[in-house]
Design a protein around this motif. Structure first.
Motif, PDB file in Angstrom:
ATOM      1  N   VAL A   1      18.748 -14.485 -41.741  1.00  0.00           N
ATOM      2  CA  VAL A   1      18.392 -13.083 -41.925  1.00  0.00           C
ATOM      3  C   VAL A   1      19.654 -12.323 -42.291  1.00  0.00           C
ATOM      4  N   THR A   2      19.586 -11.639 -43.426  1.00  0.00           N
ATOM      5  CA  THR A   2      20.692 -10.812 -43.903  1.00  0.00           C
ATOM      6  C   THR A   2      20.118  -9.489 -44.390  1.00  0.00           C
ATOM      7  N   ASP A   3      20.599  -8.402 -43.834  1.00  0.00           N
ATOM      8  CA  ASP A   3      20.147  -7.072 -44.257  1.00  0.00           C
ATOM      9  C   ASP A   3      18.623  -6.976 -44.295  1.00  0.00           C
ATOM     10  N   ARG A   4      17.978  -7.429 -43.216  1.00  0.00           N
ATOM     11  CA  ARG A   4      16.516  -7.341 -43.031  1.00  0.00           C
ATOM     12  C   ARG A   4      15.731  -8.203 -44.015  1.00  0.00           C
ATOM     13  N   ASP A   5      16.416  -9.126 -44.677  1.00  0.00           N
ATOM     14  CA  ASP A   5      15.761 -10.038 -45.611  1.00  0.00           C
ATOM     15  C   ASP A   5      15.866 -11.453 -45.040  1.00  0.00           C
ATOM     16  N   ILE A   6      14.876 -12.272 -45.320  1.00  0.00           N
ATOM     17  CA  ILE A   6      14.820 -13.624 -44.773  1.00  0.00           C
ATOM     18  C   ILE A   6      14.893 -14.654 -45.895  1.00  0.00           C
ATOM     19  N   LYS A   7      15.602 -15.733 -45.598  1.00  0.00           N
ATOM     20  CA  LYS A   7      15.733 -16.843 -46.549  1.00  0.00           C
ATOM     21  C   LYS A   7      15.571 -18.142 -45.767  1.00  0.00           C
ATOM     22  N   VAL A   8      14.779 -19.073 -46.296  1.00  0.00           N
ATOM     23  CA  VAL A   8      14.612 -20.384 -45.666  1.00  0.00           C
ATOM     24  C   VAL A   8      15.797 -21.255 -46.085  1.00  0.00           C
ATOM     25  N   LEU A   9      16.571 -21.697 -45.108  1.00  0.00           N
ATOM     26  CA  LEU A   9      17.722 -22.564 -45.371  1.00  0.00           C
ATOM     27  C   LEU A   9      17.339 -24.044 -45.344  1.00  0.00           C
ATOM     28  N   ASP A  10      16.436 -24.391 -44.432  1.00  0.00           N
ATOM     29  CA  ASP A  10      16.054 -25.786 -44.257  1.00  0.00           C
ATOM     30  C   ASP A  10      14.688 -25.819 -43.581  1.00  0.00           C
ATOM     31  N   SER A  11      13.911 -26.824 -43.905  1.00  0.00           N
ATOM     32  CA  SER A  11      12.635 -27.043 -43.228  1.00  0.00           C
ATOM     33  C   SER A  11      12.287 -28.512 -43.363  1.00  0.00           C
ATOM     34  N   GLY A  12      11.457 -28.983 -42.473  1.00  0.00           N
ATOM     35  CA  GLY A  12      11.084 -30.384 -42.543  1.00  0.00           C
ATOM     36  C   GLY A  12      10.280 -30.827 -41.343  1.00  0.00           C
ATOM     37  N   LEU A  13      10.189 -32.137 -41.196  1.00  0.00           N
ATOM     38  CA  LEU A  13       9.418 -32.750 -40.115  1.00  0.00           C
ATOM     39  C   LEU A  13      10.292 -33.648 -39.263  1.00  0.00           C
ATOM     40  N   ILE A  14      10.035 -33.611 -37.985  1.00  0.00           N
ATOM     41  CA  ILE A  14      10.591 -34.577 -37.044  1.00  0.00           C
ATOM     42  C   ILE A  14       9.411 -35.476 -36.677  1.00  0.00           C
ATOM     43  N   LYS A  15       9.461 -36.729 -37.102  1.00  0.00           N
ATOM     44  CA  LYS A  15       8.359 -37.664 -36.851  1.00  0.00           C
ATOM     45  C   LYS A  15       8.792 -38.679 -35.804  1.00  0.00           C
ATOM     46  N   THR A  16       7.892 -38.933 -34.845  1.00  0.00           N
ATOM     47  CA  THR A  16       8.191 -39.936 -33.831  1.00  0.00           C
ATOM     48  C   THR A  16       7.547 -41.262 -34.208  1.00  0.00           C
ATOM     49  N   ASP A  17       8.047 -42.305 -33.609  1.00  0.00           N
ATOM     50  CA  ASP A  17       7.561 -43.665 -33.875  1.00  0.00           C
ATOM     51  C   ASP A  17       6.449 -44.004 -32.892  1.00  0.00           C
ATOM     52  N   PRO A  18       5.225 -44.221 -33.375  1.00  0.00           N
ATOM     53  CA  PRO A  18       4.116 -44.523 -32.464  1.00  0.00           C
ATOM     54  C   PRO A  18       4.292 -45.822 -31.671  1.00  0.00           C
ATOM     55  N   LYS A  19       5.237 -46.651 -32.078  1.00  0.00           N
ATOM     56  CA  LYS A  19       5.483 -47.894 -31.355  1.00  0.00           C
ATOM     57  C   LYS A  19       6.353 -47.658 -30.113  1.00  0.00           C
TER      58      LYS A  19
ATOM     59  N   GLY B   1       8.833 -29.877 -49.612  1.00  0.00           N
ATOM     60  CA  GLY B   1       8.150 -30.505 -48.500  1.00  0.00           C
ATOM     61  C   GLY B   1       6.922 -29.768 -47.997  1.00  0.00           C
ATOM     62  N   LEU B   2       6.722 -28.531 -48.451  1.00  0.00           N
ATOM     63  CA  LEU B   2       5.549 -27.784 -47.996  1.00  0.00           C
ATOM     64  C   LEU B   2       4.262 -28.435 -48.507  1.00  0.00           C
ATOM     65  N   TYR B   3       4.349 -29.020 -49.683  1.00  0.00           N
ATOM     66  CA  TYR B   3       3.235 -29.774 -50.256  1.00  0.00           C
ATOM     67  C   TYR B   3       3.750 -31.152 -50.646  1.00  0.00           C
ATOM     68  N   THR B   4       2.907 -32.167 -50.454  1.00  0.00           N
ATOM     69  CA  THR B   4       3.292 -33.515 -50.852  1.00  0.00           C
ATOM     70  C   THR B   4       3.263 -33.601 -52.376  1.00  0.00           C
ATOM     71  N   GLU B   5       3.743 -34.715 -52.903  1.00  0.00           N
ATOM     72  CA  GLU B   5       3.709 -34.919 -54.355  1.00  0.00           C
ATOM     73  C   GLU B   5       2.280 -34.894 -54.883  1.00  0.00           C
ATOM     74  N   ARG B   6       1.326 -35.246 -54.047  1.00  0.00           N
ATOM     75  CA  ARG B   6      -0.085 -35.230 -54.459  1.00  0.00           C
ATOM     76  C   ARG B   6      -0.744 -33.879 -54.190  1.00  0.00           C
ATOM     77  N   GLY B   7       0.028 -32.907 -53.717  1.00  0.00           N
ATOM     78  CA  GLY B   7      -0.496 -31.558 -53.521  1.00  0.00           C
ATOM     79  C   GLY B   7      -1.117 -31.283 -52.168  1.00  0.00           C
ATOM     80  N   LYS B   8      -0.980 -32.202 -51.215  1.00  0.00           N
ATOM     81  CA  LYS B   8      -1.531 -31.974 -49.877  1.00  0.00           C
ATOM     82  C   LYS B   8      -0.599 -31.045 -49.097  1.00  0.00           C
ATOM     83  N   TYR B   9      -1.190 -30.040 -48.479  1.00  0.00           N
ATOM     84  CA  TYR B   9      -0.426 -29.061 -47.700  1.00  0.00           C
ATOM     85  C   TYR B   9       0.071 -29.673 -46.402  1.00  0.00           C
TER      86      TYR B   9
END
Length: 170
Positions: free
Chosen positions: A17-35, A133-141
């Motif tokens: 946040v700079t001067d009341r404006d917002i910018k996304v610096l990084d986003s993603g997923l933390i995935k756990t191993d089901p095993k 990363g917001l949408y997959t290569e196939r367009g899934k949200y």
């Protein structure tokens, strides 16, 4: 930092946040191993969140509040939320933001009705443009990432830290 915290996969968003404006610096997923065991998966998630927090040093962390039904996965989700709070509360300003408020933010952004998960993604795209990363290569949200971005954005607007989105006048 915004989080859509869960047991299997957690969406995160790092914003500036700079001067009341917002910018996304990084986003993603933390995935756990089901095993892995339940405890290992929870530890991996909380350690990953702590690593991101140490890397970016957020002033505040806002997570989507836990909403669980009667499913068999409810207890691991609640344990993940508890472990996160125990691990992070001593060092960071933590807040919950209700998922209904996130959906309301999206509806207001788009001036639509309904509660479809896809409207959050559309609202995030309207506010920030293309997010990797917001949408997959196939367009899934990817709703985990979208909810994390929307969560921190809506919370910052509600706290009057950033300005609400205004469309450019033509």
């Amino acid at each position: 930092m915004g989080l859509d915290l869960s047991f299997a996969k957690t969406g995160y968003a790092i914003v500036q946040v700079t001067d009341r404006d917002i910018k996304v610096l990084d986003s993603g997923l933390i995935k756990t191993d089901p095993k892995q065991t339940e405890h290992e998966r929870i530890h991996y998630t909380t350690t990953s969140i702590e690593f991101l927090a140490m890397q970016y040093r957020p002033e505040v962390i806002v997570k989507e509040g836990s909403v669980v039904g009667r499913s068999s996965t409810a207890m691991p989700v609640l344990k993940t939320h508890g472990a996160y709070e125990q691990r992070m509360c001593w060092r960071y300003d933590l807040h919950d933001f209700h998922n209904a408020s996130i959906k309301k933010w999206a509806r207001d952004m788009l001036n639509v009705k309904g509660s479809d998960k896809a409207i959050v993604g559309q609202a995030v795209t309207k506010r920030f443009g293309t997010i990797n990363g917001l949408y997959t290569e196939r367009g899934k949200y990817n709703d985990d990432i979208g909810d994390a971005i929307a969560c921190i954005t809506a919370w910052l607007e509600r706290q009057d830290i950033i300005d609400k989105f205004k469309e450019d006048a033509e």
